[in-house]
Design an enzyme around this catalytic site. Structure first.
Site, short mmCIF file in Angstrom:
data_model
loop_
_atom_site.label_atom_id
_atom_site.label_comp_id
_atom_site.label_asym_id
_atom_site.label_seq_id
_atom_site.Cartn_x
_atom_site.Cartn_y
_atom_site.Cartn_z
N TYR A 47 4.88 3.07 15.59
CA TYR A 47 3.46 2.77 15.32
C TYR A 47 2.55 3.84 15.91
O TYR A 47 1.64 4.34 15.24
CB TYR A 47 3.14 1.40 15.90
N ILE A 96 -7.72 -5.38 19.52
CA ILE A 96 -8.67 -6.24 18.79
C ILE A 96 -7.98 -7.57 18.52
O ILE A 96 -6.83 -7.60 18.05
CB ILE A 96 -9.09 -5.57 17.46
N SER A 131 -5.75 4.34 16.23
CA SER A 131 -5.65 3.43 17.37
C SER A 131 -5.94 4.24 18.62
O SER A 131 -5.68 5.44 18.66
CB SER A 131 -4.23 2.86 17.46
N ALA A 149 3.29 6.92 16.79
CA ALA A 149 3.49 8.19 16.08
C ALA A 149 2.77 8.16 14.73
O ALA A 149 2.14 9.14 14.31
CB ALA A 149 4.98 8.45 15.88
N VAL A 153 0.81 -1.22 0.00
CA VAL A 153 0.00 0.00 0.00
C VAL A 153 0.85 1.28 0.00
O VAL A 153 0.33 2.36 -0.22
CB VAL A 153 -1.00 0.06 1.18
N LYS A 173 0.11 6.39 13.95
CA LYS A 173 -1.34 6.47 14.16
C LYS A 173 -1.76 7.89 14.54
O LYS A 173 -2.84 8.35 14.18
CB LYS A 173 -1.78 5.46 15.23
#
Ligand SMILES: NC(=O)c1ccc[n+]([C@@H]2O[C@H](COP(=O)([O-])OP(=O)(O)OC[C@H]3O[C@@H](n4cnc5c(N)ncnc54)[C@H](O)[C@@H]3O)[C@@H](O)[C@H]2O)c1
Length: 249
Positions: free
Chosen positions: A150, A183, A137, A152, A59, A154
């Site tokens: 991660y 989750i 998140s 930072a 992506v 989000k």
């Protein structure tokens, strides 16, 4: 059916939240284009949803985003929903995160949001309608331990979501983020497995939620459906926290 006749692109559709959303969107009548770098998982999701196109790749690749949007518009003449669920974390403080890991996490999470929105917005502007759903998140709001790149990334997604919502609000395009708690997906299980005391870390995380349980991917898919459908027609620029009471506790 709440998405009858609508077309949707879902990234990260080979697993977890992306897969659960693909299943629910298909049940609600959407025509799907599914994207992931995991070809096997993506084929499995496609077999669960009936008719869908699948697109294997990273992506963070700008040309993939342009190609998939072009393909959807060529097939259906419109693009109604973009859900950017692809993402991953590596763990680590700022001292222990390598530049390569930092860049990879930002490229997938933030690049995987920006590049796909950039490809989708012009078509949505032409239609004067569209819903973009990003994945943040609860950690982007609360902070967290040992997961600096991660968290930072989000946080950047939250800011990007709000700014896109403002930029395109009068074009009929809504942009909202979902901020899930923990989750129970392969990603969460991998993050616990990184710890030597993984059982302890898992139980501490579970108990950190006011509801004393992890969320299910299907529960996040329901929020995505709400944001994708007209039920949320006056909702834009929001961060919908779906965290079993994590932030409140
Ligand atoms: N599970 C959680 O506790 C949790 C909590 C908050 C936010 N999220 C976010 O929700 C989203 C979905 O997570 P999940 O739990 O379903 O994880 P998952 O690992 O089950 O699914 C993520 C999917 O994204 C794909 N992916 C990752 N990087 C990619 C890339 N560069 N190019 C193409 N595909 C890529 C993976 O192959 C995988 O299929 C992620 O953005 C994640 O950060 C998850």
């Amino acid at each position: 059916m709440r998405l009858q006749g609508l077309t949707a692109i879902i990234t990260g559709a080979a697993s977890g939240i992306g897969r659960a959303s693909a299943k629910l969107f298909a049940e609600e009548g959407a025509r799907l284009a599914l994207v992931d770098r995991d070809a096997v998982g993506l084929a499995e999701t496609a077999s669960l949803v009936g008719e869908a196109t699948t697109h294997v790749g990273d992506v963070g690749d700008a040309s993939l985003a342009e190609t998939v949007v072009g393909d959807v518009v060529a097939r259906h003449g419109r693009l109604d929903i973009l859900m950017t669920a692809a993402g991953f974390s590596v763990g680590g403080t700022v001292l222990t995160t390598s530049l390569e890991d930092w860049d990879a996490v930002f490229r997938a999470n933030v690049g995987g949001t920006w590049l796909w929105a950039r490809a989708a917005v012009p078509q949505m502007q032409r239609q004067k309608s569209g819903s973009i759903i990003t994945l943040a998140s609860q950690l982007a709001v609360a902070g967290g331990k040992g997961n600096s790149a991660y968290i930072a990334a989000k946080g950047a997604i939250v800011s990007l979501t709000r700014t896109m919502a403002v930029d395109f609000a009068t074009d009929g395009i809504r942009v909202n983020a979902i901020a899930p708690g923990a989750i129970d997906t392969p990603m969460l299980r991998r993050s616990f497995a990184r710890h030597a005391n993984s059982d302890e870390v898992r139980e501490a995380s579970r108990n950190r939620h006011a509801m004393k349980r992890f969320g299910q991917a299907e529960e996040i898919a329901q929020t995505a459906l709400h944001l994708a459908s007209d039920a949320s027609s006056f909702t834009t620029g929001t961060v919908m926290v779906v965290d079993g009471g994590w932030l409140a506790a």
